[in-house]
Design a protein around this motif. Sequence first.
Motif, PDB file in Angstrom:
ATOM      1  N   GLN A 145       0.950  -1.170  -0.047  1.00 27.16           N
ATOM      2  CA  GLN A 145       0.228  -0.162   0.000  1.00 27.16           C
ATOM      3  C   GLN A 145       0.838   1.529  -0.028  1.00 27.16           C
ATOM      4  N   ARG A 146       0.275   2.281  -0.611  1.00 23.80           N
ATOM      5  CA  ARG A 146       1.054   3.627  -0.674  1.00 23.80           C
ATOM      6  C   ARG A 146       0.134   4.942  -0.453  1.00 23.80           C
ATOM      7  N   VAL A 147       0.563   5.740   0.261  1.00 23.73           N
ATOM      8  CA  VAL A 147      -0.211   7.052   0.247  1.00 23.73           C
ATOM      9  C   VAL A 147       0.740   7.999  -0.412  1.00 23.73           C
ATOM     10  N   THR A 148      -0.164   8.841  -1.276  1.00 24.42           N
ATOM     11  CA  THR A 148       0.428  10.130  -1.780  1.00 24.42           C
ATOM     12  C   THR A 148      -0.233  11.286  -1.531  1.00 24.42           C
ATOM     13  N   GLN A 149       0.557  12.219  -0.881  1.00 22.81           N
ATOM     14  CA  GLN A 149       0.084  13.691  -0.676  1.00 22.81           C
ATOM     15  C   GLN A 149       0.970  14.567  -1.601  1.00 22.81           C
ATOM     16  N   PRO A 150       0.381  14.980  -2.540  1.00 28.59           N
ATOM     17  CA  PRO A 150       1.027  15.601  -3.814  1.00 28.59           C
ATOM     18  C   PRO A 150       1.555  17.067  -3.231  1.00 28.59           C
ATOM     19  N   GLU A 151       0.807  17.530  -2.357  1.00 22.52           N
ATOM     20  CA  GLU A 151       1.276  19.058  -1.872  1.00 22.52           C
ATOM     21  C   GLU A 151       2.104  18.963  -0.645  1.00 22.52           C
ATOM     22  N   LYS A 152       3.415  19.398  -0.691  1.00 23.60           N
ATOM     23  CA  LYS A 152       3.887  19.601   0.649  1.00 23.60           C
ATOM     24  C   LYS A 152       3.584  20.763   1.375  1.00 23.60           C
ATOM     25  N   LEU A 153       3.410  21.847   0.607  1.00 24.53           N
ATOM     26  CA  LEU A 153       2.651  23.208   1.429  1.00 24.53           C
ATOM     27  C   LEU A 153       1.315  23.453   0.896  1.00 24.53           C
ATOM     28  N   LEU A 154       0.642  24.002   1.593  1.00 27.95           N
ATOM     29  CA  LEU A 154      -0.598  24.662   1.206  1.00 27.95           C
ATOM     30  C   LEU A 154      -0.765  25.927   1.893  1.00 27.95           C
ATOM     31  N   SER A 155      -1.107  26.790   1.361  1.00 24.76           N
ATOM     32  CA  SER A 155      -1.614  28.298   1.896  1.00 24.76           C
ATOM     33  C   SER A 155      -2.510  28.717   1.300  1.00 24.76           C
ATOM     34  N   VAL A 156      -3.462  29.034   2.386  1.00 24.07           N
ATOM     35  CA  VAL A 156      -4.905  29.795   1.798  1.00 24.07           C
ATOM     36  C   VAL A 156      -5.195  30.676   2.873  1.00 24.07           C
ATOM     37  N   PHE A 157      -5.917  31.532   2.353  1.00 22.81           N
ATOM     38  CA  PHE A 157      -6.438  32.778   3.214  1.00 22.81           C
ATOM     39  C   PHE A 157      -7.767  32.461   4.462  1.00 22.81           C
ATOM     40  N   LYS A 158      -7.410  32.695   5.647  1.00 32.05           N
ATOM     41  CA  LYS A 158      -8.815  32.650   6.567  1.00 32.05           C
ATOM     42  C   LYS A 158     -10.106  32.981   5.791  1.00 32.05           C
ATOM     43  N   GLY A 159     -11.077  32.015   5.761  1.00 33.34           N
ATOM     44  CA  GLY A 159     -12.313  32.082   5.401  1.00 33.34           C
ATOM     45  C   GLY A 159     -12.423  31.493   4.111  1.00 33.34           C
ATOM     46  N   ALA A 160     -11.327  31.166   3.394  1.00 36.72           N
ATOM     47  CA  ALA A 160     -11.215  30.311   1.997  1.00 36.72           C
ATOM     48  C   ALA A 160     -11.446  28.867   2.319  1.00 36.72           C
ATOM     49  N   PRO A 161     -12.030  28.097   1.273  1.00 32.89           N
ATOM     50  CA  PRO A 161     -12.167  26.617   1.500  1.00 32.89           C
ATOM     51  C   PRO A 161     -10.773  26.231   1.176  1.00 32.89           C
ATOM     52  N   VAL A 162     -10.596  24.996   1.855  1.00 31.65           N
ATOM     53  CA  VAL A 162      -9.273  24.239   1.994  1.00 31.65           C
ATOM     54  C   VAL A 162      -9.501  22.709   1.385  1.00 31.65           C
ATOM     55  N   GLU A 163      -8.833  22.228   0.661  1.00 35.71           N
ATOM     56  CA  GLU A 163      -8.650  21.023   0.071  1.00 35.71           C
ATOM     57  C   GLU A 163      -7.368  20.464   0.158  1.00 35.71           C
ATOM     58  N   LEU A 164      -7.098  19.260   1.085  1.00 37.33           N
ATOM     59  CA  LEU A 164      -5.871  18.783   0.971  1.00 37.33           C
ATOM     60  C   LEU A 164      -5.891  17.444   0.370  1.00 37.33           C
ATOM     61  N   LYS A 165      -5.083  17.111  -0.520  1.00 37.79           N
ATOM     62  CA  LYS A 165      -5.076  15.829  -1.427  1.00 37.79           C
ATOM     63  C   LYS A 165      -4.384  14.653  -0.722  1.00 37.79           C
ATOM     64  N   CYS A 166      -5.190  13.531  -1.100  1.00 42.96           N
ATOM     65  CA  CYS A 166      -4.615  12.409  -0.592  1.00 42.96           C
ATOM     66  C   CYS A 166      -4.733  11.175  -1.501  1.00 42.96           C
ATOM     67  N   ASN A 167      -4.038  10.499  -2.271  1.00 42.42           N
ATOM     68  CA  ASN A 167      -4.090   9.487  -3.110  1.00 42.42           C
ATOM     69  C   ASN A 167      -3.816   8.169  -2.535  1.00 42.42           C
ATOM     70  N   TYR A 168      -4.240   7.192  -2.767  1.00 40.59           N
ATOM     71  CA  TYR A 168      -3.825   5.921  -2.302  1.00 40.59           C
ATOM     72  C   TYR A 168      -3.729   4.630  -3.319  1.00 40.59           C
ATOM     73  N   SER A 169      -2.729   3.757  -2.911  1.00 37.66           N
ATOM     74  CA  SER A 169      -2.993   2.432  -3.833  1.00 37.66           C
ATOM     75  C   SER A 169      -3.332   1.236  -2.946  1.00 37.66           C
ATOM     76  N   TYR A 170      -4.366   0.856  -3.215  1.00 33.41           N
ATOM     77  CA  TYR A 170      -4.779  -0.334  -2.456  1.00 33.41           C
ATOM     78  C   TYR A 170      -5.667  -1.076  -3.302  1.00 33.41           C
ATOM     79  N   SER A 171      -5.903  -2.366  -3.173  1.00 32.59           N
ATOM     80  CA  SER A 171      -6.679  -2.948  -4.254  1.00 32.59           C
ATOM     81  C   SER A 171      -8.029  -3.472  -3.555  1.00 32.59           C
ATOM     82  N   GLY A 172      -8.169  -3.382  -2.391  1.00 41.73           N
ATOM     83  CA  GLY A 172      -9.471  -3.694  -1.764  1.00 41.73           C
ATOM     84  C   GLY A 172     -10.469  -2.153  -1.224  1.00 41.73           C
ATOM     85  N   SER A 173     -11.007  -2.407  -0.270  1.00 43.20           N
ATOM     86  CA  SER A 173     -11.810  -1.487   0.466  1.00 43.20           C
ATOM     87  C   SER A 173     -11.082  -0.848   1.557  1.00 43.20           C
TER      88      SER A 173
END
Lengths: 108, 113
Positions: free
Chosen positions: A2-30
């Motif tokens: 299994q592997r987990v990838t977080q493509p962004e090392k750094l993320l900067s947003v302004f207060k009140g703005a929406p946030v999305e932190l990305k995570c992708n995984y490799s796994y064949s089951g649930s």
Amino acid sequence: AQRVTQPEKLLSVFKGAPVELKCNYSYSGSPELFWYVQYSRQRLQLLLRHISRESIKGFTADLNKGETSFHLKKPFAQEEDSAMYYCALPQGAQKLVFGQGTRLTINP
Amino acid sequence: EAQVTQNPRYLITVTGKKLTVTCSQNMNHEYMSWYRQDPGLGLRQIYYSMNVEVTDKGDVPEGYKVSRKEKRNFPLILESPSPNQTSLYFCASSPGGAYYGYTFGSGTRLTVV
């Protein structure tokens, strides 16, 4: 393995703005996926887990099996959200595999 | 309060001087684990234990030893520390293994000079 990838090392947003932190995984089951948060100089804390479908501190994460993603979202960022965030996936019962983490900075 | 307690929080030592980092949990958890955290590498598992007297290697076990003589304690031993073991170390415990998630200790920042 299994592997987990977080493509962004750094993320900067302004207060009140929406946030999305990305995570992708490799796994064949649930997968069982987790998000952990680490505030400055503190321990890792469990933020949320896929199976519980909770919303913690305004954060949610939806599992997308088609895209093998488990992105963390919050509609309105707050300054206290500044922290390091890790996505994690079990590899067997004995180990959590972590992504490399994303440092989130909320600008006032 | 349910917690994982590590000691010491900070440690500076010299190359080759044996040291032990203690870890104790009060939640009666079966599983315990040690991770090290390094910039750019994230968290990597050193050793884990599924119960008393049951331990096994993780991804980066070289230079480390562990023991699990009691359910609550899981010390990490560096027999002959080297500078490449300078890192932030976390102990963690879980009631049933990785699928349940882990509760982490506050960390031990080790510097080997």
